[in-house]
Design a protein around this motif. Structure first.
Motif, short mmCIF file in Angstrom:
data_model
loop_
_atom_site.label_atom_id
_atom_site.label_comp_id
_atom_site.label_asym_id
_atom_site.label_seq_id
_atom_site.Cartn_x
_atom_site.Cartn_y
_atom_site.Cartn_z
N HIS A 69 0.80 -1.24 0.00
CA HIS A 69 0.00 0.00 0.00
C HIS A 69 0.82 1.28 0.00
N ALA A 70 2.04 1.23 -0.52
CA ALA A 70 2.81 2.47 -0.72
C ALA A 70 2.27 3.09 -2.02
N GLN A 71 1.46 4.12 -1.89
CA GLN A 71 0.73 4.63 -3.07
C GLN A 71 1.63 5.08 -4.22
N PRO A 72 2.76 5.72 -3.97
CA PRO A 72 3.57 6.17 -5.12
C PRO A 72 4.50 5.09 -5.70
N VAL A 73 4.30 3.82 -5.35
CA VAL A 73 5.22 2.78 -5.81
C VAL A 73 5.29 2.76 -7.34
#
Ligand SMILES: [Zn+2]
Ligand SMILES: [Zn+2]
Length: 760
Positions: A165-169
């Motif tokens: 859930h690391a959005q900018p991955v």
């Protein structure tokens, strides 16, 4: 806070200790149910708090334990991905500097993100600057235009992965990319490695590059190349402020500045602010990078792109870059590609851009040390929107508009104060526009519906006028210096009363005068003006904060009374204002009281003193002259000038500077060393503030002193005063988390307004 990898960490520890149960988020925080042997559960609690197991961005503020009956034996531990996203306040976190794990992967040739300038994970990367709306999910960020590849998606969905859930991955296959253009926007290079190598090459050639980072563009130049730095200063226009600098290691910074252990920790922290550090003698940094101050503002690389660039710069022999905000003079920081080309086309020779949109511009934060503790001077990237937690809930949601200089605004909701990032000086039309837009964006983002609006009493403030236009709300006008002192009470979770000492430039008083050197008995409920610096006149209200001749002339006329003539002080005044005609006009204005206002401003006294010492006569930026005065102050001087006091019955206690001014003039005439005069002047001001506290204590029995106001950005003054107050057995409070300058006003306003609507 969500998005900091807390649940996966809980999962890992529980599994390692063979505990079963479940972890989930709800609006109140994180709930963990554990089943297992008592000693294992005890160990779990220890490990949850240990730095080795806890994710770096997670902070446990409180923890409640409840024993539950065992209904049935469980055999596994699960993460429940809740439907509820939690409260809006817990979703959006601050932008965080690249973590060590990501850096290691970036230089690992085997890793699929090798050399990728946008590598990030749950523990690092952009957040606040890319979020458009809540819930904080990829579609609501500027990353929505990039579709994750299979490899990235696999990490994103695996609960035990560092990128869960690391959005900018993203990676080189699927994510944002960089390009280099000339100053017209024509693409020079698109291949990542070449873009970076070519940028480094241009910089080593003395060129200026605009580099898009996390919160906006920087303007970069080789910090050791005086010509390049001077050119940058010229092109930025009217900009005399010291430039911030960036390096890729502490060792490099140590070549030019003195780095204490605590400063080193701060430089390396996830927030990665600009830290003000004492200059080393004989530093080879271009002199035009930071003139008239005793410190350099340094930060470490905080985006992957910075590290990649510095790798190439090393090959070109560049150690340190000037990395100043990408804007013209006092306009807002630029964060959009097209606007950068339009506005900075005459400043930068080349543009290193990327296609990850920055939704909100966020300046670099600035920190210095007071009493050996880190103190924020500008609160922005890395710190915003982390809220200040208050003890009690506000019954009504509140908007506090802040002040017009170094503006921030603040919302109060439930038990939190959400203070905006540094917005800037509202007198600039673009900044004001940005202010209005930002209020609306954050209001929507954090789902605030303010019913109460707090504002400064200054009728000329744009922030005041904006507040007064919000007619449907309950309006609360709050005196400027009361708000300063209240900002400290808010930080320390106190309600007062305390002895408040406000040392400041300009604040509108309840009597219509401009206040600025105040002793008040202050609580969140009310304040009483106990003492102040005796009033003097300021001619030409707007210009008075820029032109030192105005306070200087006024203080001289007051100090010498009928003995004052322009001719007699010609030797002193001509270094401040060579135009005798202007001197005459201002002098007449003061005598007749035309377009004059009474003031107790301490900032203007610093301006006058700096000008009398020949350190300049104009504030090109806020506090330029006071900073120059501080920078010259000699160490080890204990002398001070004499003071007079005045206490009419029933009125505030007053310190009078007439004798002080006459003694300074004598010292200047006798060619006493500037550093000694400056130190004696600082010591005198410290004595005034100490004097207020001592007399106020004898009248009230209060023993806690709170120090706030822009003049307390002066380290010589505040460090000396803290020491003296402690020697006199006072307990001393000063701003740390919000600036003592006007950047802290909105929090103080919110605290006072919230106190009225507290649910007990
Ligand atoms: Zn990372
Ligand atoms: Zn990918």
């Amino acid at each position: 806070m969500q998005g900091v990898g807390f649940r996966p960490a809980v999962y890992r520890i529980a599994r390692a200790l063979e505990l079963s149960g479940v972890v989930y988020n709800d609006t109140k925080g994180v709930t963990i149910e554990l089943q297992g042997r008592e000693e294992k559960i005890a160990e779990f609690l220890v490990r949850l708090r240990s730095n080795a197991d806890k994710p770096p961005l997670a902070e446990i503020k409180s923890c409640d334990l409840v024993e539950l009956p065992v209904i049935e034996a469980e055999d596994k531990f699960t993460i429940q991905t809740s439907d509820s996203q939690g409260s809006p306040l817990s979703q959006v976190t601050a932008d965080i500097a690249t973590c060590r794990d990501c850096l290691a992967e970036m230089v690992d040739e085997e890793d699929f993100r090798y050399g990728y300038p946008f590598i990030n994970c749950t523990n690092c990367g952009p957040r606040y600057s890319i979020v458009k709306n809540i819930p904080y999910d990829r579609p609501n960020t500027t990353m929505s235009v990039f579709k994750m590849c299979d490899k990235c998606a696999a990490q994103y969905t695996e609960v035990t992965d560092r990128r869960f859930h690391a959005q900018p991955v993203a990676c080189g296959e699927c994510g944002p990319s960089i390009r280099l253009t000339d100053n017209k926007g024509k693409t020079i290079e698109t291949q990542t490695e070449n873009v970076i190598a070519e940028t480094a090459h241009l910089l080593s050639d003395g060129k200026i590059a605009a580099i898009k980072g996390i919160g906006g563009f920087h303007l970069a130049a080789d910090a050791l190349n005086n010509k390049a730095v001077e050119r940058l200063r010229e092109r930025k226009k009217r900009d005399h402020k010291p430039f911030a600098m960036m390096a890729d290691s502490i060792e490099k910074i140590k070549k030019y500045a003195i780095v204490s252990e605590s400063a080193e920790q701060l430089l390396k922290s996830p927030q990665s602010p600009i830290v003000l550090l004492p200059k080393k003698p004989n530093s080879t940094i271009a002199s035009s990078a930071a003139e008239g101050v005793s410190t350099y503002g340094f930060m470490l690389c905080y985006a992957p792109l910075h590290y990649l660039l510095f790798e190439q710069l090393k090959k070109c022999g560049i150690d340190v870059l000037v990395m100043t905000s990408g804007n013209i003079s006092d306009e807002p920081l630029i964060c959009k590609n097209d606007l950068a080309l339009e506005r900075l086309g005459d400043v930068a020779d080349a543009f290193l851009m990327h296609d990850r949109e920055i939704y909100r511009q966020v300046d670099d934060s600035i920190v210095h040390f007071v009493d050996e503790q880190p103190v924020l001077l500008r609160r922005a990237r890395g710190y915003v929107p982390t809220p200040l937690i208050i003890e009690e809930n506000c019954e009504r949601e509140i908007f506090a508009g802040g002040a017009d200089l170094k503006n921030t605004f603040c919302f109060a909701k439930q038990n939190q104060f959400i203070c905006s990032e540094h917005i800037g000086d509202l007198e600039d039309a673009e900044v004001y526009h940005h202010y209005i837009n930002s209020i609306e964006h954050l209001r929507i983002l954090f789902e605030v519906e303010p019913k109460v609006v707090a504002y400064d009493l200054h009728p000329g403030y744009l922030s005041t006028q904006h507040a007064l236009s919000l007619e449907s709300s309950k309006l609360i006008g709050i005196q400027h210096h009361w708000a300063h002192i209240a900002s400290i009470l808010a930080e320390y979770g106190l309600s007062g009363p305390v002895i408040g000492l406000a040392a400041d430039g300009t604040g509108y008083g309840t009597d219509g005068a401009i206040w600025g050197c105040e002793c008040m008995i202050a609580s969140l409920e009310k304040f009483e003006r106990f003492g102040h610096l005796a009033y003097y006149q300021l001619a030409g209200a707007d210009k008075a904060s820029k032109e030192a001749v105005r306070p200087a002339l006024s203080l001289l006329q007051k100090a010498y009374g009928s003995k004052f003539t322009l001719q007699k002080f010609d030797w002193l005044l001509k270094r401040i204002e060579p135009d005798i005609k202007r001197l005459r006009i201002i002098s007449e204005q003061l005598e007749k009281g035309v377009n004059c206002v009474e003031t107790s401003s301490l900032g203007r006294v610093f301006d006058a003193a700096a000008a009398m010492l020949g350190l300049g006569s104009y504030n090109h930026f806020d506090a330029q002259l006071p900073m120059a005065l501080e920078a010259t102050a000699a160490a080890g001087v204990e002398d001070r000038y004499e003071l007079e006091t005045f206490w009419p019955p029933g009125e505030p206690y007053r310190f009078v500077l007439d004798k002080t001014i006459r003694q300074i003039v004598d010292d200047v005439q006798n060619q006493v060393d500037t550093g000694i005069i400056s130190a004696k002047f600082h010591n005198t001001i410290s004595e005034i503030l100490l004097g207020f506290a001592v007399i106020c204590r004898s009248e009230t029995n209060l023993n806690t002193v709170a120090l706030s106001g822009g003049v307390f950005c002066n380290r010589y003054l505040i460090n000396r005063l803290i020491k003296q107050l402690r020697q006199n057995d006072f307990s001393v409070l000063f701003n740390r988390e919000v600036p003592s300058n006007d950047g802290g006003i909105s929090v103080g306003q919110a605290a006072i307004a919230a106190n009225i609507y507290t649910v007990s």
